[in-house]
Design a protein around this motif. Structure first.
Motif, PDB file in Angstrom:
ATOM      1  N   LYS A  10      44.313  43.137  33.850  1.00 27.40           N
ATOM      2  CA  LYS A  10      44.896  42.215  34.411  1.00 27.40           C
ATOM      3  C   LYS A  10      44.900  42.465  36.046  1.00 27.40           C
ATOM      4  O   LYS A  10      45.274  41.415  36.930  1.00 27.40           O
ATOM      5  N   LYS A  11      44.739  43.750  36.419  1.00 26.42           N
ATOM      6  CA  LYS A  11      44.574  43.931  37.951  1.00 26.42           C
ATOM      7  C   LYS A  11      43.395  44.830  38.103  1.00 26.42           C
ATOM      8  O   LYS A  11      43.392  46.044  37.554  1.00 26.42           O
ATOM      9  N   GLU A  39      43.627  39.643  38.870  1.00 25.78           N
ATOM     10  CA  GLU A  39      43.909  39.685  40.060  1.00 25.78           C
ATOM     11  C   GLU A  39      42.920  40.675  40.385  1.00 25.78           C
ATOM     12  O   GLU A  39      42.439  41.637  39.551  1.00 25.78           O
ATOM     13  N   LEU A  40      42.184  40.389  41.746  1.00 26.96           N
ATOM     14  CA  LEU A  40      41.244  41.369  42.105  1.00 26.96           C
ATOM     15  C   LEU A  40      41.697  41.826  43.464  1.00 26.96           C
ATOM     16  O   LEU A  40      42.077  40.911  44.440  1.00 26.96           O
ATOM     17  N   THR A  41      41.739  43.167  43.692  1.00 22.80           N
ATOM     18  CA  THR A  41      42.168  43.633  45.004  1.00 22.80           C
ATOM     19  C   THR A  41      40.996  44.333  45.568  1.00 22.80           C
ATOM     20  O   THR A  41      40.353  45.527  44.784  1.00 22.80           O
ATOM     21  N   LYS A 111      48.317  49.531  41.489  1.00 21.65           N
ATOM     22  CA  LYS A 111      48.565  50.023  40.016  1.00 21.65           C
ATOM     23  C   LYS A 111      47.747  49.114  39.291  1.00 21.65           C
ATOM     24  O   LYS A 111      47.995  48.542  38.356  1.00 21.65           O
ATOM     25  N   PRO A 112      46.390  49.361  39.294  1.00 20.86           N
ATOM     26  CA  PRO A 112      45.441  48.618  38.823  1.00 20.86           C
ATOM     27  C   PRO A 112      45.180  49.080  37.368  1.00 20.86           C
ATOM     28  O   PRO A 112      45.576  50.202  37.039  1.00 20.86           O
ATOM     29  N   ASP A 113      44.600  48.231  36.362  1.00 18.26           N
ATOM     30  CA  ASP A 113      44.221  48.593  35.282  1.00 18.26           C
ATOM     31  C   ASP A 113      42.871  49.228  34.993  1.00 18.26           C
ATOM     32  O   ASP A 113      42.370  49.866  34.078  1.00 18.26           O
ATOM     33  N   LEU A 114      42.063  48.760  36.394  1.00 12.91           N
ATOM     34  CA  LEU A 114      40.503  49.300  36.234  1.00 12.91           C
ATOM     35  C   LEU A 114      40.247  49.429  37.493  1.00 12.91           C
ATOM     36  O   LEU A 114      40.634  48.486  38.541  1.00 12.91           O
TER      37      LEU A 114
END
Length: 149
Positions: A10-11, A39-41, A111-114
């Motif tokens: 999701k992030k 979401e993309l950071t 706090k990304p998932d990937l």
């Protein structure tokens, strides 16, 4: 449990280094984020160790380096922003020592998932002294890592 169609990302965070490979890495990150409605950071660290070697810290260079990075991703950023399958796109540019800044000021905040990164970025001399950012991420990030070759 994630299905084949939903990996639970999701992030998505993509770490870009300013090299010619970054276009390929960012392209992959946009696809992964869109496929997961995530979401993309987009993150980039302006390496302060390079700036510190001049003997003083030329802070007046930082806005130009920030702008140059943002200009280098402008087309792909617009593509990500226009993609309705990506609910949020953010660009983070920080200045500091790459590893510490990447972990403490970016990954610990987002706090990304990937995390996606390139396989190469450091010169051979820096690599011999410091190791690679991808190896650092594999050892220190608490989530999945995708290294794009």
């Amino acid at each position: 449990m994630a299905t084949l169609n939903d990996l639970g990302y999701k992030k998505v965070f993509v770490s870009l280094d300013g090299t010619e490979q970054q276009d390929k890495v960012l392209e992959r990150a946009i696809v992964v984020a869109a496929n997961n409605n995530a979401e993309l950071t987009i993150g980039h660290v302006i390496d302060s160790t390079v700036l510190e070697t001049t003997g003083s810290y030329p802070t007046d260079l930082i806005p130009g380096l920030d702008r140059a990075f943002r200009d280098s991703i402008a087309d792909q950023l617009n593509e990500a922003l226009a993609n309705d399958k990506i609910p949020k796109v953010e660009v983070m540019v920080k200045t500091g020592r790459i590893r510490e800044t990447l972990k403490d000021e970016m990954l610990d905040v987002v706090k990304p998932d990937l995390v996606l990164c390139g396989a190469r970025g450091l010169s051979s001399i820096k690599y011999a002294l410091l190791g690679s950012i991808s190896t650092f991420l594999l050892r220190n990030a608490p989530c999945d890592i995708l290294v794009v070759k």
